[in-house]
Scaffold this motif. Structure first.
Motif, PDB file in Angstrom:
ATOM      1  N   LEU A  31       4.211   6.587  -4.284  1.00 52.39           N
ATOM      2  CA  LEU A  31       4.829   6.742  -5.766  1.00 52.39           C
ATOM      3  C   LEU A  31       4.082   7.840  -6.351  1.00 52.39           C
ATOM      4  CD1 LEU A  31       6.303   4.990  -7.801  1.00 52.39           C
ATOM      5  CD2 LEU A  31       4.174   4.734  -8.610  1.00 52.39           C
ATOM      6  N   PRO A  32       4.046   8.586  -6.998  1.00 53.51           N
ATOM      7  CA  PRO A  32       4.189  10.145  -6.711  1.00 53.51           C
ATOM      8  C   PRO A  32       5.039  11.246  -6.140  1.00 53.51           C
ATOM      9  CG  PRO A  32       1.365   9.687  -6.877  1.00 53.51           C
ATOM     10  CD  PRO A  32       1.967   8.805  -6.145  1.00 53.51           C
ATOM     11  N   LEU A  33       4.964  10.657  -4.796  1.00 55.71           N
ATOM     12  CA  LEU A  33       6.105  11.650  -3.621  1.00 55.71           C
ATOM     13  C   LEU A  33       7.511  11.485  -3.850  1.00 55.71           C
ATOM     14  CD1 LEU A  33       6.581  13.232  -1.648  1.00 55.71           C
ATOM     15  CD2 LEU A  33       6.222  11.825   0.114  1.00 55.71           C
ATOM     16  N   LEU A  34       7.647   9.911  -4.506  1.00 53.27           N
ATOM     17  CA  LEU A  34       8.465   9.096  -4.029  1.00 53.27           C
ATOM     18  C   LEU A  34       9.110   9.661  -5.928  1.00 53.27           C
ATOM     19  CD1 LEU A  34       8.102   5.111  -3.487  1.00 53.27           C
ATOM     20  CD2 LEU A  34       9.946   6.811  -2.677  1.00 53.27           C
TER      21      LEU A  34
ATOM     22  N   LEU B  26       0.695  -1.321   0.292  1.00 55.81           N
ATOM     23  CA  LEU B  26      -0.339   0.106   0.312  1.00 55.81           C
ATOM     24  C   LEU B  26       0.836   0.871   0.201  1.00 55.81           C
ATOM     25  CD1 LEU B  26      -2.864  -1.030   2.345  1.00 55.81           C
ATOM     26  CD2 LEU B  26      -3.107  -0.616   0.121  1.00 55.81           C
ATOM     27  N   LEU B  27       1.594   1.218   0.672  1.00 56.57           N
ATOM     28  CA  LEU B  27       2.295   2.236   1.462  1.00 56.57           C
ATOM     29  C   LEU B  27       3.599   2.653  -0.845  1.00 56.57           C
ATOM     30  CD1 LEU B  27       4.419   2.413   4.075  1.00 56.57           C
ATOM     31  CD2 LEU B  27       3.341   4.538   3.003  1.00 56.57           C
ATOM     32  N   LEU B  28       3.942   1.602  -0.786  1.00 60.03           N
ATOM     33  CA  LEU B  28       4.870   1.828  -2.045  1.00 60.03           C
ATOM     34  C   LEU B  28       3.534   2.208  -3.177  1.00 60.03           C
ATOM     35  CD1 LEU B  28       6.823  -1.157  -2.312  1.00 60.03           C
ATOM     36  CD2 LEU B  28       7.811   1.504  -2.550  1.00 60.03           C
TER      37      LEU B  28
ATOM     38  N   TRP C 149      10.180  -1.965   0.079  1.00 55.34           N
ATOM     39  CA  TRP C 149      10.827  -3.256  -0.821  1.00 55.34           C
ATOM     40  C   TRP C 149      12.170  -4.365  -0.498  1.00 55.34           C
ATOM     41  CZ3 TRP C 149       9.404  -5.183  -4.898  1.00 55.34           C
ATOM     42  CH2 TRP C 149      10.133  -6.551  -5.895  1.00 55.34           C
ATOM     43  N   THR C 150      12.491  -3.936   0.632  1.00 55.27           N
ATOM     44  CA  THR C 150      12.784  -4.894   1.705  1.00 55.27           C
ATOM     45  C   THR C 150      12.487  -5.674   2.435  1.00 55.27           C
ATOM     46  OG1 THR C 150      14.958  -2.721   1.648  1.00 55.27           O
ATOM     47  CG2 THR C 150      15.676  -5.037   3.172  1.00 55.27           C
ATOM     48  N   VAL C 151      10.562  -4.634   2.845  1.00 54.61           N
ATOM     49  CA  VAL C 151      10.450  -5.527   3.731  1.00 54.61           C
ATOM     50  C   VAL C 151       9.726  -6.185   2.876  1.00 54.61           C
ATOM     51  CG1 VAL C 151       8.189  -4.699   5.257  1.00 54.61           C
ATOM     52  CG2 VAL C 151      10.035  -2.791   5.212  1.00 54.61           C
ATOM     53  N   LEU C 152       8.934  -5.731   2.352  1.00 52.64           N
ATOM     54  CA  LEU C 152       8.249  -6.683   1.173  1.00 52.64           C
ATOM     55  C   LEU C 152       9.006  -8.045   0.809  1.00 52.64           C
ATOM     56  CD1 LEU C 152       5.179  -6.895  -0.127  1.00 52.64           C
ATOM     57  CD2 LEU C 152       6.947  -6.211  -2.579  1.00 52.64           C
TER      58      LEU C 152
END
Length: 462
Positions: free
Chosen positions: A289-292, A283-285, A368-371
């Motif tokens: 995504l726009p902020l990243l 969900l966070l990714l 991504w590392t958490v995923l």
């Protein structure tokens, strides 16, 4: 203190939390009744709208916890408390707007919500004005007697003087130390009946603050004290409860072995934790995504070079893995790959880097590392192999922090500023050991909520 799911919560905080929940329910009902009276309809029974009232109260209670409205400063300063309440109510209303959009049957009318918010603001500030000093006063603090008059006893005496501490020292008993540090301590030899002396002081606990317990533990005295109903605590247990960390100066291997904690039967909670990590990271990714992308463009425009920074870290069971972060330093920040401690106002940090570090945006790629399962959202901060090798030699029990999966946020991260020295690493290790020893989903939830406080009011971000 009350122990909830292996975590210690002060009586005053628990009482204020219960009072706040009742006031928030009352505020939601006031909002409904006032609006109903304005438009000329019958308000009806409050029982018919309990889901709406409860959703309002729960959302704002969660926001209060998240912004640190139950911290020690809230009991000592009405201005501080009012500022935190204002932020909590604003965040609570934003969360309620999202909740009402997702689950319309729970929604209050916008006019109801406005009146309820005003009522909540008035009632919550009023209760802190009336009860704040009382709840933070000695009436809700434990009275303890310290057996010992050396450096350890002096350190606890100094701790008792700090704001927000939940105990007061009722007296010191000198146990024949060679170098006493407490001139006012009463010598044990001058007390005919130690148990009676402690009861007369109104103490509820006795803490063993002896410098050396070998052949000096007063077993007969302690037995008589215990039979009066007064608790007897080891120094390490007492400090763990009062400070939320494992004191490395007093903790011994035998205490860590025989005390509660480090539970192995965590199959259900570990499975739930992993499920949460997968859902939340996805969900966070997606949401961020726009902020990243915007941050990536800003990094590229300012300093060129790679947008992401890959760094080797030590994780669960000393397994090495790579984490991804948005680059916040110059490309040549570490010459020849040599690890360097970050410093306050580090000159290697770029202008964009200073901003994203303050509000923790640089940590987002770690989702991504958490995923992938190499990290969790909550756990000790993973350290670099070069630092780990050095710290394991310098600090006792440092290897034990690798018995739990590392995290993006953690108990140490929300309680202590970013570490940049051996001494900082020592303090953070004390919090990491507390987390490893007292892990529970409740503590994870508390840490996740309190992370918002750290983001809103960053302290020591580097």
């Amino acid at each position: 203190m009350v122990r909830l799911f292996k975590h210690y919560v002060p009586h005053a905080v628990l009482l204020l939390g219960v009072v706040d929940m009742l006031l928030l329910l009352i505020s939601a009902e006031i909002g409904w009744v006032v609006r109903a009276h304005q438009i000329g309809i019958v308000a009806g029974s409050a029982a018919s709208r309990w889901p709406q009232l409860l959703s309002f109260a729960a959302a704002l209670q969660i926001a209060l916890v998240a912004v640190g409205a139950y911290g020690a400063a809230s009991f000592l300063s009405l201005r501080f408390a009012a500022a935190r309440l204002a932020v909590a109510i604003a965040l609570g209303i934003i969360f309620l707007s999202l909740l009402y959009f997702a689950i319309p049957p729970l929604a209050l009318w916008r006019s109801n919500l406005l009146y309820a918010m005003v009522a909540a603001s008035v009632l919550l500030v009023a209760v802190r004005a009336l009860l704040g000093r009382t709840l933070g006063g000695e009436r809700f603090k434990r009275r303890v007697v310290l057996l010992g008059a050396g450096a350890r006893a002096a350190n606890i005496g100094a701790l008792a003087e700090q704001p927000g501490i939940n105990f007061v020292v009722a007296g010191f008993v000198a146990m024949g130390e060679a170098s006493p540090k407490i001139p006012a301590a009463v010598p044990r030899d001058s007390i005919p009946n130690l148990a009676r002396h402690i009861v007369d002081l109104g103490a509820s606990e006795v803490v063993l603050a002896l410098e050396d317990r070998r052949n000096s533990l007063p077993l007969n005295d302690l037995l008589r004290v215990r039979t009066t109903g007064v608790r007897v605590l080891e120094l390490s247990t007492f400090l763990e409860r009062e400070t939320g960390r494992i004191d490395l100066n007093s903790a011994s291997p035998s205490w860590l072995i025989f005390s509660d904690g480090f539970a192995a039967g965590r199959l259900v909670s570990s499975s739930a934790k992993r499920a949460f990590d997968i859902v939340a990271s996805l969900l966070l990714l997606i949401l961020m995504l726009p902020l990243l992308l915007a941050t990536a463009v800003a990094i590229k425009l300012e300093s060129g070079g790679p947008i992401l920074y890959r760094q080797r870290r030590v994780g669960l069971n000393n397994q090495v893995f790579d984490i991804l972060k948005l680059r916040s330093m110059r490309v040549d920040a570490e010459i020849a790959g040599k690890a360097v401690w970050a410093a306050q106002d580090d000159p290697r940090t770029t202008r964009i880097g200073r901003i994203i570090r303050k509000i923790r945006i640089d940590e987002l790629p770690q989702c991504w590392t958490v995923l992938k399962g190499e990290m969790s959202f909550v756990g000790p901060r993973p350290e670099r192999p070069q630092f780990v090798d050095h710290l394991e030699q310098e600090l006792p029990y440092y290897a034990e922090r690798h018995m739990v999966k590392p995290g993006i946020t953690g108990w140490a991260q929300i309680n202590y500023p970013y570490g940049a020295s051996i001494e900082d690493a020592r303090h953070k290790l004390e919090y990491d050991l507390y987390y490893a020893k007292n892990y529970s989903p409740f503590l994870d939830l508390l840490i996740l909520l309190q992370t918002l406080r750290v983001v809103l009011w960053p302290v020591g971000a580097r």
